[in-house]
Design an enzyme around this catalytic site. Structure first.
Site, PDB file in Angstrom:
ATOM      1  N   CYS A  36      21.136  18.101  -6.848  1.00 16.78           N
ATOM      2  CA  CYS A  36      22.481  18.405  -6.378  1.00 16.78           C
ATOM      3  C   CYS A  36      23.418  17.281  -6.825  1.00 16.78           C
ATOM      4  CB  CYS A  36      22.516  18.534  -4.857  1.00 16.78           C
ATOM      5  SG  CYS A  36      24.199  18.742  -4.204  1.00 16.78           S
ATOM      6  N   CYS A  39      24.944  15.158  -3.758  1.00 17.13           N
ATOM      7  CA  CYS A  39      24.136  14.322  -2.878  1.00 17.13           C
ATOM      8  C   CYS A  39      24.125  12.884  -3.398  1.00 17.13           C
ATOM      9  CB  CYS A  39      22.700  14.843  -2.802  1.00 17.13           C
ATOM     10  SG  CYS A  39      22.519  16.374  -1.876  1.00 17.13           S
ATOM     11  N   HIS A  93      23.067  17.339   2.617  1.00 13.34           N
ATOM     12  CA  HIS A  93      22.906  18.566   1.836  1.00 13.34           C
ATOM     13  C   HIS A  93      22.470  19.748   2.700  1.00 13.34           C
ATOM     14  CE1 HIS A  93      22.085  20.810  -1.930  1.00 13.34           C
ATOM     15  NE2 HIS A  93      21.129  21.379  -1.216  1.00 13.34           N
ATOM     16  N   ASN A 134      33.911  29.518   0.284  1.00 16.67           N
ATOM     17  CA  ASN A 134      32.987  30.630   0.076  1.00 16.67           C
ATOM     18  C   ASN A 134      31.634  30.239   0.642  1.00 16.67           C
ATOM     19  OD1 ASN A 134      35.014  31.944  -1.433  1.00 16.67           O
ATOM     20  ND2 ASN A 134      34.366  30.877  -3.284  1.00 16.67           N
ATOM     21  N   HIS A 147      25.507  22.771  -1.720  1.00 21.69           N
ATOM     22  CA  HIS A 147      25.936  21.659  -0.878  1.00 21.69           C
ATOM     23  C   HIS A 147      27.229  22.063  -0.159  1.00 21.69           C
ATOM     24  CE1 HIS A 147      25.780  17.175  -0.209  1.00 21.69           C
ATOM     25  NE2 HIS A 147      26.965  17.488   0.284  1.00 21.69           N
ATOM     26  N   HIS A 149      30.667  22.673   0.810  1.00 26.46           N
ATOM     27  CA  HIS A 149      31.911  22.340   0.119  1.00 26.46           C
ATOM     28  C   HIS A 149      32.895  23.488   0.229  1.00 26.46           C
ATOM     29  CE1 HIS A 149      30.055  24.854  -2.997  1.00 26.46           C
ATOM     30  NE2 HIS A 149      31.253  24.970  -3.549  1.00 26.46           N
ATOM     31  N   GLN A 151      37.051  24.576  -1.629  1.00 27.78           N
ATOM     32  CA  GLN A 151      37.790  24.386  -2.875  1.00 27.78           C
ATOM     33  C   GLN A 151      39.294  24.419  -2.624  1.00 27.78           C
ATOM     34  OE1 GLN A 151      36.209  26.385  -6.519  1.00 27.78           O
ATOM     35  NE2 GLN A 151      34.804  27.402  -5.102  1.00 27.78           N
TER      36      GLN A 151
END
Length: 330
Positions: A36, A39, A93, A134, A147, A149, A151
């Site tokens: 990832c 991470c 994570h 999303n 992970h 997140h 946007q």
């Protein structure tokens, strides 16, 4: 056959909206399960010792200095001028959802987003700031990185759905001298049957006119247009708390996590929109535990959603989930 990088806006004259075109997006890597980039230490730009990060998207739809758009003899094009960011919400994570984070961490992420709005507002091309999330993994949500997140798209235009809201709100205000969204909130509070959760500053509910099976809207009680107008109390004691509880309830409706899309709707960064009311919309896409709601023929081709249940019933299912799974966790 196009063999060169293309990044441009293309105008749809039939629906009167922009389409973002970027063939560099197809080169986004699907990372192996044992790696990832977010991470610690991840890539060089992540490193150690951070609580949350906002990073430039390496495969953007928009950029500060995009290539010149193509010239077409009939169709209108425009420059894809803007910015795309990734908000890495935690170094951890294996967090299943942002609602699993403590309230102070959600507040920290929200304040990072708010500061980014202030930073981007001064740029000439920054007409709209869209923050979205999303959630659903690769199989359902089309997410290339698992992970935790969200946007950010800093756009040179107002998204078409927000544009429709602005037009409706303007017309309603001109006719009645009242805010359309304030009246929607008042109607939901009066009915009560579609409420999910509330605190001193915010209310979450499933709208009477829900499109998606488990759709949750989150409204501030105070009439504000931009997220930068929120007070510290409205962010920490209000928005961070109601996001945690509402998303917790949504994701635990079934025995499997609920995939969803979360989008911040606020006023454009340029201009004056006193009739608009900031809010967050969350679209939970499962109809039942093993059934996904697809935007199919009627929705995608016709433009009108069908709803296979009743919003009042599904709102009750989220409220029950909140009571079972969320309230005792704060």
């Amino acid at each position: 056959m196009v063999n060169k990088p293309v990044m441009e806006l293309r105008w749809d004259p039939t629906l009167r909206e922009w389409v973002l075109v970027s063939n560099i997006r197809r080169f986004r890597p699907w990372q192996p399960s044992n790696y990832c980039p977010f991470c610690p230490p991840g890539n060089p730009e992540t490193g150690y010792g951070w609580r949350a990060l906002i990073l430039e998207n390496k495969y953007p739809m928009l950029m500060e200095n995009p290539p010149e758009p193509s010239n077409h003899w009939f169709y209108r094009t425009g420059k894809s001028m803007g910015r795309c960011y990734v908000v890495v919400e935690t170094p951890e994570h294996n967090i299943d959802d942002i609602s699993d984070l403590p309230i102070d961490q959600i507040e920290y992420v929200l304040n990072m987003v708010i500061n980014k709005v202030r930073e981007e507002s001064s740029r000439d091309y920054a007409h709209y700031f869209l923050w979205f999330r999303n959630r659903g993994g690769r199989e359902i949500g089309g997410v290339s990185l698992t992970h935790p997140h969200s946007q950010i798209y800093v756009l040179p235009f107002t998204p078409s759905k927000v544009e429709r809201e602005l037009n409706s709100a303007r017309e309603y205000f001109n006719e009645r001298s009242r805010c359309l969204f304030c009246d929607i909130l008042g109607a939901e509070l009066r009915d009560g049957v579609r409420l999910i959760h509330s605190n001193d500053y915010w209310v979450s509910f499933m709208p009477f006119y829900s499109h998606w099976p488990f759709e949750v809207h989150i409204y501030p009680r105070r009439h504000v247009q931009l997220i930068t107008e929120l007070t510290k109390e409205e962010v920490r004691g209000g928005l961070a708390e109601i996001l945690k509880v509402s998303l917790c309830g949504l994701t635990h409706v079934f025995n499997k996590p609920m995939p969803y899309i979360l989008v911040l709707h606020q006023a454009p960064l340029k201009g004056d929109y006193p009739y608009y009311h900031l809010h967050i919309e969350v679209y939970g896409i499962l109809r039942e535990e093993d059934k996904i709601k697809y935007a199919a023929g009627m929705e995608t081709g016709g433009g009108n959603f069908t709803y296979d249940s009743v919003p009042e019933e599904n709102a009750q299912r989220i409220r029950d989930s909140v009571l079972r799974n969320c309230i005792h966790n704060g």
